[in-house]
Scaffold this active site. Structure first.
Site, PDB file in Angstrom:
ATOM      1  N   ASP A   1       0.941  -1.363  -0.044  1.00  0.00           N
ATOM      2  CA  ASP A   1      -0.213   0.095   0.015  1.00  0.00           C
ATOM      3  C   ASP A   1       0.756   1.232  -0.121  1.00  0.00           C
ATOM      4  OD1 ASP A   1      -2.802   1.067   0.284  1.00  0.00           O
ATOM      5  OD2 ASP A   1      -2.053   1.810   2.189  1.00  0.00           O
TER       6      ASP A   1
ATOM      7  N   ASP B   1     -10.281   2.192  -5.631  1.00  0.00           N
ATOM      8  CA  ASP B   1      -9.961   3.457  -5.580  1.00  0.00           C
ATOM      9  C   ASP B   1     -10.571   4.252  -6.676  1.00  0.00           C
ATOM     10  OD1 ASP B   1      -8.803   3.011  -2.923  1.00  0.00           O
ATOM     11  OD2 ASP B   1      -6.869   2.894  -3.848  1.00  0.00           O
TER      12      ASP B   1
HETATM   13  C1  GLC Z   1      -4.316   3.241  -0.669  1.00  0.00           C
HETATM   14  C2  GLC Z   1      -5.446   2.156  -0.872  1.00  0.00           C
HETATM   15  C3  GLC Z   1      -6.522   3.118  -0.369  1.00  0.00           C
HETATM   16  C4  GLC Z   1      -6.245   3.417   1.057  1.00  0.00           C
HETATM   17  C5  GLC Z   1      -4.983   4.248   1.129  1.00  0.00           C
HETATM   18  C6  GLC Z   1      -4.660   4.495   2.712  1.00  0.00           C
HETATM   19  O1  GLC Z   1      -4.386   4.107  -1.478  1.00  0.00           O
HETATM   20  O2  GLC Z   1      -5.610   1.525  -2.120  1.00  0.00           O
HETATM   21  O3  GLC Z   1      -7.753   2.379  -0.374  1.00  0.00           O
HETATM   22  O4  GLC Z   1      -7.346   3.972   1.471  1.00  0.00           O
HETATM   23  O5  GLC Z   1      -3.780   3.750   0.394  1.00  0.00           O
HETATM   24  O6  GLC Z   1      -4.073   3.241   3.140  1.00  0.00           O
END
Ligand code: GLC
Ligand code: CA
Length: 542
Positions: free
Chosen positions: A203, A337
């Site tokens: 992530d 997302d």
């Molecule tokens: C990334 C994930 C997203 C999340 C963010 C914070 O962008 O894909 O869904 O909210 O990280 O962890």
């Protein structure tokens, strides 16, 4: 495991599951691990994907639906237990399906015991595990903004200091400059690899190391957003993110990270892919290292790119140009997302995009439901869930529309959860037409197209591991390329226009059209292929 091919993550198709929304096995309206086990046949036999990536299922207060982890080595009761996870791995491996899990290293939950301890004083053993700074002139330490809106700093009265959170205040950033933090996080990787996990999706992988001097970010020069389809971040976009992410020290972290994966490589090949939103291609490619960092950084360009032949072609040619030998390309067409492909381009262009995803050189990562042509959902007022949508003005529904339940059949709740149950997000409005059961018996459905594409890719070395070459001398609003390998050549012709287009290139002197995005024809080719509006075709040459 029967197949120990080192190349599974190169030649295979990866399918992203958002566990909350895939299949609810116990009737609480939320998808879970046993639900995924129930649908194993669909993944391996119906679709034929090679690996699934699971968005987080770890213990979490769910402020950001699991991207706020309170225990890196346990399953949240909402999704099941560690025993369920072990069963999932066993069921998958029996069928040669690999499991990739989400690794969320940049931040934990504010309810993680590490943070609870860290915020308790300035002298406790975990005091330096998060990013704590004194106020500057009575205010925030610098001008950094949170992706989800507001300052990236929150004040903690007990410590009398600010802590950094690149996302929600409930997601404090870990201090990756502290070797104890790195060691603890690497142990979490080992924990999952010992249980049989085949890989990790990292992530916000380029966020880990920050500028050690915490300098202010400069103001973003206007019009620097290269891609128009990404969601807007509001004020976050008004800064150039020079000091809060993309720091060169990240590479040191990924060399360490890769060494941890390599400890397990002999047992079976492991894989890592980083969520890295960098669109300077040379900088993006540095995250491969010299085959000693991430196996690949996700390539999101085709999510943001305008759906136009020249734009898509340019993305592919940039990727082909920048990668050196041994660095393997990849394409992502949507995720949890971003808007779904059908929502971004409409039904027919989505089919053509699916054809591109499954015929380009590089690993495809497909998002659950896109194989059906699922649309973005309409979320009735009062049912909004995503914290981002709630915090950033102008973002509308945030990310709920692309997170609606998987559509299995035409029964109420689309077979995701029993009819009497209220699912955590409603199913989309056209679920009676767009679902697995209905599409399986329709030979021209998007699901039938996706299945045919995966099957063809799997059984054709030219498509899963052959070379790539752009074909020129075609109409401007079409994109044509050839894939070649193992003595075979395939030409892929994609029509981005709303009108018929005709492709006549020397390559087409003899061949056979083996698949159209409309799944309605197979025919001999002698010189020319005619494409209807938004149609894509695959021609086996020779
Ligand atoms: C990334 C994930 C997203 C999340 C963010 C914070 O962008 O894909 O869904 O909210 O990280 O962890
Ligand atoms: Ca459930």
């Amino acid at each position: 495991m029967a197949d120990t091919s080192k190349l599974w993550w190169r030649n295979g198709v990866i399918y992203q599951i958002y566990p909350r929304s895939f299949k609810d096995s116990n009737g609480d309206g939320i998808g879970d691990l046993r639900g995924i086990i129930e649908k194993m046949d669909y993944l391996t036999d119906t679709l034929g994907v090679d690996a699934i990536w699971l968005s987080p299922f770890y213990k979490s207060p769910m402020a950001d639906f699991g991207y706020d982890v309170a225990d890196y080595t346990d399953v949240d009761p909402m999704f099941g237990t560690l025993a369920d996870f072990d069963d999932l791995i066993a069921a998958a491996h029996k069928r040669n399906l690999r499991i990739v899990v989400d690794f969320v290293p940049n931040h934990s939950s504010d309810m993680h015991p590490w943070f609870i301890q860290s915020r308790s004083s300035r002298t406790n053993p975990k005091a330096d595990w998060y990013v704590w700074r004194d106020a500057k002139n009575g205010a925030e330490p610098n001008n950094w903004r949170a992706v989800f809106g507001g300052s990236a700093w929150s004040y903690d009265a007990r410590r009398g200091q600010f802590y950094l959170h690149s996302f929600l205040p409930e997601q404090p950033d870990l201090n990756w400059r502290n070797p104890d933090v790195r060691a603890a996080m690497y142990d979490a990787l080992r924990f999952w690899m010992r249980r049989g996990v085949d890989g990790f999706r990292v992530d916000v992988a380029h966020f880990l190391m920050k500028d050690p001097d915490y300098r202010d970010n400069p103001v973003n020069p206007p019009n620097t957003l290269a891609f128009e389809n990404f969601k807007v971040f509001g004020e976050y976009d008004l800064q150039e993110h020079k000091h809060d992410k993309g720091h060169p020290d990240n590479h040191m972290v990924y060399r360490e990270f890769r060494a941890v994966l390599n400890e397990f490589e002999e047992q079976s090949p492991r894989y890592s892919v980083g969520e890295i939103h960098i669109f300077d291609w040379d900088e993006w490619a540095t995250y491969y290292g010299t085959d000693d960092e991430l196996h690949m950084p996700f390539n999101f360009a085709l999510i943001g790119a305008k759906w136009a032949a020249q734009t898509v072609r340019e993305v592919v040619e940039n990727v082909e140009r920048v990668l050196s030998k041994g660095q393997w390309p990849n394409y992502v067409f949507s995720n949890h997302d971003e808007h779904r492909i059908s929502a971004r381009y409409g039904e027919y262009a989505a089919r053509t995009m699916m054809m591109a995803l499954l015929t380009l050189r590089g690993t495809p990562t497909m998002y659950y439901g896109d194989e059906l042509g699922m649309k973005d959902g309409m979320i009735p007022p009062g049912m909004e869930q995503d914290p981002w949508g709630k915090r950033v003005p102008g973002l509308g529904l945030g990310r709920d529309p692309e997170r609606t339940p998987m559509q299995w059949d035409a029964l109420p709740n689309a077979g995701f959860t029993p009819a009497a149950v209220k699912p955590w997000l409603p199913v989309t409005e056209d679920y009676q037409r767009t679902n697995v059961a209905v599409e399986l018996i329709d030979p021209t459905s998007m699901l039938s197209l996706t299945r045919a594409l995966i099957k063809l890719r799997k059984t054709t070395p030219a498509l899963h591991s052959g070379s790539y070459r752009t074909v020129t001398g075609v109409p401007d609003d079409t994109y044509v390329y050839v894939r070649e390998g193992a003595g075979e050549r395939y030409l892929i012709a994609l029509n981005f226009s709303q009108e018929e287009r005709s492709i006549s290139v020397p390559e087409l002197s003899a061949g056979r059209l083996v698949l159209s995005t409309l799944v309605n024809r197979e025919e001999a080719v002698a010189g020319t292929v005619k494409l209807t509006a938004n149609e894509g075709c695959i021609v086996k040459l020779g």
